[in-house]
Enzyme design. Structure first.
Site, PDB file in Angstrom:
ATOM      1  N   HIS A 279      40.644  38.310  50.133  1.00 58.33           N
ATOM      2  CA  HIS A 279      40.367  38.889  48.821  1.00 58.33           C
ATOM      3  C   HIS A 279      39.050  39.636  48.725  1.00 58.33           C
ATOM      4  O   HIS A 279      38.705  40.108  47.646  1.00 58.33           O
ATOM      5  CB  HIS A 279      40.376  37.799  47.741  1.00 58.33           C
ATOM      6  CG  HIS A 279      41.742  37.333  47.363  1.00 58.33           C
ATOM      7  ND1 HIS A 279      42.484  37.947  46.371  1.00 58.33           N
ATOM      8  CD2 HIS A 279      42.503  36.334  47.835  1.00 58.33           C
ATOM      9  CE1 HIS A 279      43.643  37.321  46.259  1.00 58.33           C
ATOM     10  NE2 HIS A 279      43.674  36.337  47.137  1.00 58.33           N
TER      11      HIS A 279
ATOM     12  N   LYS B  43      35.763  42.336  32.622  1.00 58.97           N
ATOM     13  CA  LYS B  43      35.870  41.763  33.965  1.00 58.97           C
ATOM     14  C   LYS B  43      34.596  40.971  34.208  1.00 58.97           C
ATOM     15  O   LYS B  43      33.646  41.085  33.439  1.00 58.97           O
ATOM     16  CB  LYS B  43      36.047  42.866  35.019  1.00 58.97           C
ATOM     17  CG  LYS B  43      35.023  44.001  34.885  1.00 58.97           C
ATOM     18  CD  LYS B  43      35.251  45.122  35.896  1.00 58.97           C
ATOM     19  CE  LYS B  43      36.426  46.006  35.587  1.00 58.97           C
ATOM     20  NZ  LYS B  43      37.479  45.943  36.575  1.00 58.97           N
ATOM     21  N   ARG B  44      34.551  40.167  35.271  1.00 60.74           N
ATOM     22  CA  ARG B  44      33.310  39.477  35.596  1.00 60.74           C
ATOM     23  C   ARG B  44      32.165  40.486  35.687  1.00 60.74           C
ATOM     24  O   ARG B  44      32.375  41.627  36.119  1.00 60.74           O
ATOM     25  CB  ARG B  44      33.462  38.719  36.917  1.00 60.74           C
ATOM     26  CG  ARG B  44      34.306  37.462  36.797  1.00 60.74           C
ATOM     27  CD  ARG B  44      33.737  36.481  35.798  1.00 60.74           C
ATOM     28  NE  ARG B  44      32.540  35.858  36.311  1.00 60.74           N
ATOM     29  CZ  ARG B  44      32.458  34.592  36.701  1.00 60.74           C
ATOM     30  NH1 ARG B  44      33.505  33.799  36.582  1.00 60.74           N
ATOM     31  NH2 ARG B  44      31.332  34.104  37.174  1.00 60.74           N
TER      32      ARG B  44
ATOM     33  N   LYS C 218      30.725  45.939  40.264  1.00 61.96           N
ATOM     34  CA  LYS C 218      31.662  46.446  39.259  1.00 61.96           C
ATOM     35  C   LYS C 218      30.993  47.475  38.336  1.00 61.96           C
ATOM     36  O   LYS C 218      31.648  48.186  37.594  1.00 61.96           O
ATOM     37  CB  LYS C 218      32.235  45.290  38.444  1.00 61.96           C
ATOM     38  CG  LYS C 218      33.183  44.386  39.258  1.00 61.96           C
ATOM     39  CD  LYS C 218      33.652  43.194  38.431  1.00 61.96           C
ATOM     40  CE  LYS C 218      34.562  42.227  39.179  1.00 61.96           C
ATOM     41  NZ  LYS C 218      35.990  42.624  39.187  1.00 61.96           N
TER      42      LYS C 218
ATOM     43  N   THR D  14      43.041  43.650  39.118  1.00 60.84           N
ATOM     44  CA  THR D  14      44.326  43.464  38.429  1.00 60.84           C
ATOM     45  C   THR D  14      44.166  43.841  36.964  1.00 60.84           C
ATOM     46  O   THR D  14      45.153  44.195  36.308  1.00 60.84           O
ATOM     47  CB  THR D  14      44.820  42.010  38.534  1.00 60.84           C
ATOM     48  OG1 THR D  14      43.743  41.125  38.184  1.00 60.84           O
ATOM     49  CG2 THR D  14      45.327  41.713  39.926  1.00 60.84           C
TER      50      THR D  14
ATOM     51  N   LYS E 290      46.742  45.784  34.188  1.00 54.39           N
ATOM     52  CA  LYS E 290      47.081  45.339  32.828  1.00 54.39           C
ATOM     53  C   LYS E 290      46.827  46.452  31.824  1.00 54.39           C
ATOM     54  O   LYS E 290      47.614  46.661  30.893  1.00 54.39           O
ATOM     55  CB  LYS E 290      46.264  44.100  32.448  1.00 54.39           C
ATOM     56  CG  LYS E 290      46.500  42.892  33.346  1.00 54.39           C
ATOM     57  CD  LYS E 290      45.454  41.798  33.051  1.00 54.39           C
ATOM     58  CE  LYS E 290      45.302  40.848  34.232  1.00 54.39           C
ATOM     59  NZ  LYS E 290      44.079  40.024  34.127  1.00 54.39           N
TER      60      LYS E 290
HETATM   61  C1  PLP Z   1      42.924  40.131  34.798  1.00 59.45           C
HETATM   62  C2  PLP Z   1      41.761  39.287  34.525  1.00 59.45           C
HETATM   63  C3  PLP Z   1      40.617  39.369  35.331  1.00 59.45           C
HETATM   64  C4  PLP Z   1      40.510  40.325  36.491  1.00 59.45           C
HETATM   65  O1  PLP Z   1      39.988  41.555  36.037  1.00 59.45           O
HETATM   66  P1  PLP Z   1      39.470  42.684  37.060  1.00 59.45           P
HETATM   67  O2  PLP Z   1      39.238  43.845  36.151  1.00 59.45           O
HETATM   68  O3  PLP Z   1      40.585  42.952  38.016  1.00 59.45           O
HETATM   69  O4  PLP Z   1      38.250  42.172  37.700  1.00 59.45           O
HETATM   70  C5  PLP Z   1      39.541  38.552  35.036  1.00 59.45           C
HETATM   71  N1  PLP Z   1      39.575  37.708  33.989  1.00 59.45           N
HETATM   72  C6  PLP Z   1      40.647  37.619  33.179  1.00 59.45           C
HETATM   73  C7  PLP Z   1      40.614  36.686  32.016  1.00 59.45           C
HETATM   74  C8  PLP Z   1      41.777  38.396  33.415  1.00 59.45           C
HETATM   75  O5  PLP Z   1      42.844  38.280  32.613  1.00 59.45           O
END
Ligand code: PLP
Length: 842
Positions: A385, A576-577, A582, A684, A688
């Protein structure tokens, strides 16, 4: 309030069924009608919740409905187990230290297709389903993308009718709760089990002992063979908690088994007998510490031993459970393990499993080494990952040997045989042998877990096309050259059930009305929307849905942070984190640039935008926490400046989690996916957003590459250096000043931060951040700045043409089919696990 407990409505009085309506016969544990559910809720209120009617609150209805829903899944669960046993079906075991499941009730109602029935049942009891749904706490047993991926994969495995078990850790405290105080992140413990967890079933009889520490010794077995036994310093017990995982629209119901640590009673007794009662209690306290808390990402070295123990603990329990199931299968011996179970390692966190399975087979089952090794390699698959060197797990040899002395010996043996193989393939290549060794040198010896996972698996995959290519070209290059056939790509996916149907009911309805409802399990069918992208009336409906979603998020933002967002504005979202790679700070620089332009020229005609952020920083990550403070500080300044707040607002949503993600992704017009190229394995969140009709501004990183391919370059806002260019710039000695000195605007933006413009004149608070960008900038924020703001200007121009924007939005959703976790799981099943569908009919 109606006396629902003492006057249970719809009680089946007529067992003969002559007069009653047919659905009245539905059992209150299994029936799917509103009537059966209403009786089930009433039963659980009385027999499980056990409170007098006058004292019932929505949270009690939540518990009763959850238990009623669990009953229905449990019935499917029993049938699913039976069918897969009867048919000798191969089972996928997904080992993951994290499962970020999100709230279960709404999703389970959706997957059982009883949402409307539940709403009716509750209404008959005087309750509102949405209010009841809001009572569920978030089971935050993960940090972010990796844990959420595991949860999406469980949903798809069940929906595709593949027998599967998820194995993980039942953390008593999940990921911390984030609040802000004066713009700074404050962490609170997440006591998610405080009011119980109706979804899990404790299985105290499914328990295993896990050894820890101590030493090994030689002995001669009954047959006269020299063998090794592990004499541990400590023994901990693991107890299973099972959560049913219901597939959508099918009977298949799989299981998530989470292990919880307990003290071993006999040890406590021992201490008690010697009079040391408190020692015994202490033992209990330390044992139960093992599954106490989830480690946040990116934490510095401290507390590592407990993390290794967590990993070994859940992996050992899981493998013992699998071996136990094998023993129970009358027709199977352990030699057939690879035909019965596929075990997937979600990153290196469970990779100690390679050595643990060898220990079980060789030491406990007395299998010979070569046979045990063949079984091990055939059983395991490994998903990588990350390429970030600091995120690749390495355990100091001393710590590892003290904790898992037998495993270290086994790893030495694996390594010795493996390196012989390397030498045979590449005679004389001493440097290659050193590079590939499972034991790392330099800065003290370490156990390299990615090497252990790779050597112990027959299949190794990355999580997006670019990432898999980079894996083969960098971190695992030597391994790829040895075993090219073991490597493949499995681009991540997300479940359209949770991330469209459940969280965006308005869009679900519009899509159903337009192309029917088959898309929910065949996401490619969203392509059917393409022809409506130019239909004015469809576009209007599309915009209406988005507008309503933005109003819903605006309401949430208002109540969470008191910022008023106008749903007619563009919603530009990055959730995101928080991590330097990022690049939330790149986004911050652009916001300051816009602020600065308006202040310089108050007559400027700028399309108004709401900049929305969300995400947690690891508690010990200094720079990430300062980025949060910066964004909150910018927001404070902008939101209160009447000259500026007509054109822009900034809101940082606290405590980003799956629950509020349901409100966030569907409300986005613009999705920010702006990581430094080569750093984000897949992402991911990007998928979404796309699924929900957001247009992406992004770099060629992770799955963005494939998102752009699918959406079409004209429906994606691309900027920034490519991965190859990033490497080139770094090789030739990157100096941020080369980019800052020639860019007056960037100078001004950095100068504004440094001057204390957003910190009431405080020039110290953001100095570390600004200095980092000026003199180090490891993630090339300055190098990509010009390209990013130029791209943002194109975004603003495109937004002015509402119809053209709507077209892009529709086409993004229409072309998001590839990013279903159903597609990803079908690939894993076909190409790695060899697990076919096992329909359950009852
Ligand atoms: C999808 C998701 C992530 C991952 O987000 P990235 O933009 O791919 O880093 C992190 N936290 C939550 C709550 C999510 O639903």
């Amino acid at each position: 309030m109606t006396d629902v407990v003492n006057n249970v409505p719809g009680e089946v009085v007529d067992q003969g069924g002559v007069q009653a309506a047919p659905r009245q016969h539905e059992h209150s544990r299994t029936g799917l009608s509103a009537d059966a559910l209403q009786r089930a809720i009433s039963d659980h209120l009385r027999y499980s919740v056990g409170r007098p009617a006058a004292a019932l609150r929505p949270e009690h209805y939540y518990r009763a409905l959850a238990l009623a829903v669990r009953d229905r899944m449990q019935d499917n669960r029993v049938a699913s187990t039976q069918v897969s046993l009867d048919l000798d079906k191969k089972v996928t075991c997904y080992l993951s230290a994290e499962f970020l499941m999100g709230p279960q009730l709404g999703n389970n109602l959706l997957n059982l297709e009883i949402e409307a029935a539940a709403r009716t049942a509750l209404a008959a009891l005087g309750q509102d389903l949405d209010e009841v749904l809001a009572c569920e706490p978030e089971p935050g047993l993960g940090n972010g993308g990796l844990g959420r991926l595991a949860a999406c994969y469980l949903d798809s495995l069940a929906t595709l009718e593949r027998p599967a078990i998820g194995y993980g850790i039942r953390y008593e405290f999940g990921i911390f709760k984030q609040e802000f105080a004066d713009g700074w992140q404050i962490e609170h413990t997440d006591n998610w089990l405080a009011n119980g967890n109706p979804w899990e079933i404790a299985k105290p009889d499914v328990n295993y002992l896990v050894n820890w520490g101590g030493h090994t010794e030689h002995y001669i077995d009954d047959a006269g063979h020299s063998r090794i036994r592990w004499v541990p310093k400590q023994v901990i017990k693991g107890v299973a908690y099972d959560t049913p995982i219901q597939g959508y629209g099918v009977k298949t119901c799989n299981v998530l088994t989470l292990w919880s640590a307990r003290a071993v009673e006999s040890f406590a007794l021992d201490a008690f007998n010697t009079g040391d009662y408190y020692k015994a209690v202490e033992e209990e306290v330390t044992s139960e510490t093992v599954t106490k808390v989830l480690y946040p990402n990116d934490e510095p070295e401290a507390g590592k031993r407990l993390r290794l123990l967590q990993q070994y603990f859940f992996v050992s329990c899981s493998l013992q459970h699998i071996v136990h199931i094998m023993d129970d299968l009358a027709d199977a011996s352990l030699h057939e393990l690879p035909e019965r179970f596929a075990i997937q390692l979600n990153d290196t966190h469970p990779s100690i499993g390679v050595a643990e399975l060898m220990r079980i087979l060789v030491d406990e089952r007395r299998m010979d080494w070569d046979e045990a090794w063949a079984i091990t390699v055939q059983t395991f698959g490994y998903t990588n990952h990350t390429l970030l060197p600091e995120a690749l797990e390495k355990w100091p040899l001393g710590l590892f040997g003290e904790s898992l002395p037998r495993h270290l010996e086994i790893i030495y043996e694996i390594n010795s045989r493996f390196l012989d193989e390397v030498r045979a393939h590449f005679p004389g290549d001493v440097d290659r042998v050193r590079r590939m060794s499972i034991i790392g040198e330099g800065g003290g010896q370490t156990v390299r877990m990615a090497h252990l996972a790779t050597v112990g698996s027959h299949a190794i995959n990355g999580v997006a096309a670019l990432h898999s290519d980079l894996l083969k070209a960098s971190v695992l290059k030597d391994f790829y050259e040895l075993w090219p056939e073991r490597f493949s790509n499995k681009t991540n996916g997300v479940t359209p059930r949770r991330f469209l149907a459940l969280s965006n009911p308005g869009l679900r309805e519009l899509i159903d009305r337009t192309i029917g409802d088959g898309w929910l399990t065949h996401l490619d069918r969203l392509r059917g929307l393409e022809v409506y992208a130019d239909d004015p009336s469809f576009r209007q409906q599309w915009r209406d849905v988005k507008r309503a979603n933005k109003a819903r998020l605006a309401e949430y933002v208002r109540s969470a942070v008191g910022v008023d967002l106008d749903p007619t504005w563009m919603f530009d979202i990055q959730v995101k984190r928080i991590h330097e790679y990022k690049r939330q700070h790149l986004s911050a620089l652009h916001i300051i640039r816009q602020y600065h332009r308006i202040k310089q020229n108050p007559g400027l005609d700028i399309a108004p935008r709401a900049y929305v952020f969300g995400g947690k920083a690891a508690p010990g990550y200094f720079m990430a926490k300062r980025i949060i403070k910066l964004i909150n500080a910018i927001g404070d300044t902008i939101n209160h400046d009447p000259e500026v707040n007509r054109f822009m607002k900034v809101a940082f949503i606290p405590n980003f989690n799956v629950q509020n993600a349901h409100l966030i992704y569907p409300a986005a017009n613009l999705s920010e996916q702006i990581s430094t190229a080569g750093k984000e394995a897949s992402g991911t969140g990007n998928m979404k957003f796309m699924l929900n009709g957001a247009v992406t501004i992004g770099t060629l990183d992770g799955a963005n590459v494939e998102i752009r391919e699918e959406a079409g370059a004209e429906n994606f806002f691309l900027f920034g250096l490519t991965e190859a260019e990033v490497e080139q710039v770094k090789r030739s000695g990157y100096r941020p000043s080369d980019y800052i000195d020639g860019n007056g605007e960037l100078q001004a933006v950095l100068g504004l931060i440094a001057s204390g413009q957003f910190s009431h004149g405080d020039t110290e608070v953001f100095k570390p951040l600004v200095d980092n960008l000026r003199y180090d900038d490891p993630f090339l924020v300055c190098a990509d700045y010009a390209s990013y703001v130029e791209c943002q200007d194109r975004v603003s121009a495109a937004w002015q043409d509402r119809d053209a924007w709507s077209r892009m939005s529709v086409l993004n959703t229409a072309r998001s089919g590839k990013f279903s976790s159903d597609r990803a799981i079908a690939e894993y099943c076909d190409e790695i696990w060899n697990v076919g569908p096992t329909p359950v009919t009852r």
